[in-house]
Design a protein around this motif. Structure first.
Motif, short mmCIF file in Angstrom:
data_model
loop_
_atom_site.label_atom_id
_atom_site.label_comp_id
_atom_site.label_asym_id
_atom_site.label_seq_id
_atom_site.Cartn_x
_atom_site.Cartn_y
_atom_site.Cartn_z
N ILE A 58 -10.87 0.34 6.01
CA ILE A 58 -10.31 0.42 5.35
C ILE A 58 -10.37 1.10 4.29
O ILE A 58 -8.95 2.42 3.76
CB ILE A 58 -10.22 -0.83 4.70
N ALA A 89 -3.32 -2.27 2.77
CA ALA A 89 -4.66 -2.76 2.37
C ALA A 89 -5.12 -4.53 2.67
O ALA A 89 -6.07 -4.62 2.87
CB ALA A 89 -5.35 -2.18 1.81
N THR A 101 3.09 2.37 4.14
CA THR A 101 2.30 1.39 5.13
C THR A 101 3.74 0.80 5.87
O THR A 101 4.83 1.01 4.68
CB THR A 101 1.53 0.07 4.68
N PHE A 147 -2.75 -0.64 9.11
CA PHE A 147 -3.95 -1.66 8.62
C PHE A 147 -3.22 -2.85 10.17
O PHE A 147 -4.74 -3.04 10.40
CB PHE A 147 -3.78 -2.25 7.03
N THR A 170 0.43 -1.12 0.15
CA THR A 170 -0.23 0.28 0.05
C THR A 170 0.67 1.00 -0.26
O THR A 170 1.70 1.28 1.32
CB THR A 170 -1.05 0.06 1.43
#
Length: 345
Positions: free
Chosen positions: A248, A166, A161, A215, A144
């Motif tokens: 998300i 994700a 990230t 995440f 991501t």
């Protein structure tokens, strides 16, 4: 110029033929794809050794299929391109080995391509191709990232990230709900039946002031919610799925809009497997329309890993003069290869 592209980075074997040259956008002549989903489903995830063996079985039959459908033969190919990385080492070696063997046997040059660059440039194969410069949201099972893209080979990392991607959040949450493998598409399908406001799940780093993502905490929150529901979880699965997807998507939307504002650009490219998510597309379309921003996606069939994006990336690099295909057939692969390290040669 005819470019044959081979993709074998993970659990899909893809082969494609692209015609390029003359400054025009390369044209896809044919592509074929084999997914290993059914094989890995029994194990709940990708088994690298099985993936590599299956690539060996599939790549040459797929190559013959693409050439036949394109009404071309191997000697017509001018360049053989392959995914050099990132990905599973053994799987990458299959594609690299076959590509270099074909190049050597034909006396044609070969070119190793960055897998994420393939995703990033895949919307140029669509009916509505983008124009440079643009902001790119690369969103897949393992990546991501937000990138500023000035041209082929000109990529600036804006944010990425710091833990789970994700796609991993989709897959891991789906596993917690007992939805099997691959989890992301199953969770999205179930979410259509649920209430996205049923559970107040966190939006990690939404207000962090930067363009990074996280995440892992969301996955933990889903686990906590599933445990709280206990015996009632089956009756509320759709609500949990919808709430997870909404969290998300909101983070991806807000960070993408923030990247557009920070760069002042008015064009967004969305690529990678998660880019096929219907809810994400709807939210991005609406949010960007309100700000006068154009959004571009790959065709749905080209959102997952495929040979077309590898052939396309190779053709665009060669046509732009930022890379050179070579006739040295000793090869290596890069299982870990950050996109921002890729620069024009």
């Amino acid at each position: 110029m005819l470019v044959l592209g081979i993709e074998s980075s993970c659990d899909e074997t893809g082969v494609a033929l692209v015609q390029a040259g003359g400054g025009a956008i390369p044209r896809l002549l044919g592509h074929a794809l084999h997914s290993q989903v059914r094989m890995h489903e029994a194990y709940g995830g990708v088994v690298p050794e099985l993936a590599s063996r299956d690539h060996i079985r599939r790549v040459l039959p797929l190559t013959r299929q693409v050439l036949a459908e394109s009404h071309r033969s191997l000697p017509d190919v001018d360049v053989v391109a392959f995914t050099r990385g990132p990905g599973l080492a053994g799987a990458l070696l299959v594609g690299a080995g076959v590509a270099c063997a074909l190049g050597a046997s034909l006396g044609k040059p070969v070119l190793g391509v960055h897998h994420l660059e393939g995703h990033l440039l895949s919307p140029f194969l669509s009916a509505d191709p983008p124009e440079f410069p643009f902001v790119a949201l690369l969103v897949s099972g393992g990546h991501t990232q937000l990138m500023r893209v000035e041209g082929v080979g000109q990529y600036e990392l804006l944010g990425e990230t710091i833990d789970d991607a994700a796609g991993e959040a989709f897959d891991k949450s789906a596993k917690l709900l007992g939805l099997g493998y691959p989890g992301g598409p199953a969770l999205s399908k179930l979410a259509e039946q649920g209430d996205a406001k049923a559970f107040a799940l966190p939006r990690p780093l939404l207000h962090s002031g930067d363009l990074d993502f996280s995440f892992a905490g969301l996955k933990t929150a889903v686990l906590t919610q599933v445990r709280k529901l206990g015996d009632q979880v089956d009756a509320r699965k759709a609500d949990v799925a919808a709430s997870t997807e909404a969290a998300i998507v909101e983070v991806l939307l807000k960070k993408s809009l923030a990247a557009l504002k920070a760069t002042g650009l008015k064009r967004l490219v969305v690529a990678g497997g998660v880019g096929a998510n219907r809810h994400l597309r709807e939210q991005l379309d609406a949010g960007c329309a309100r700000r006068g921003v154009r959004v571009h996606y790959p065709e749905l069939a080209l959102c997952t890993d495929n040979g077309a994006m590898i052939a396309m990336a190779a053709a665009m690099r060669l046509d732009a003069g930022v890379d050179v295909a070579v006739r040295t057939y000793a090869f290596d692969v890069k299982p870990r290869w950050p996109l921002d390290e890729l620069s024009a040669v």
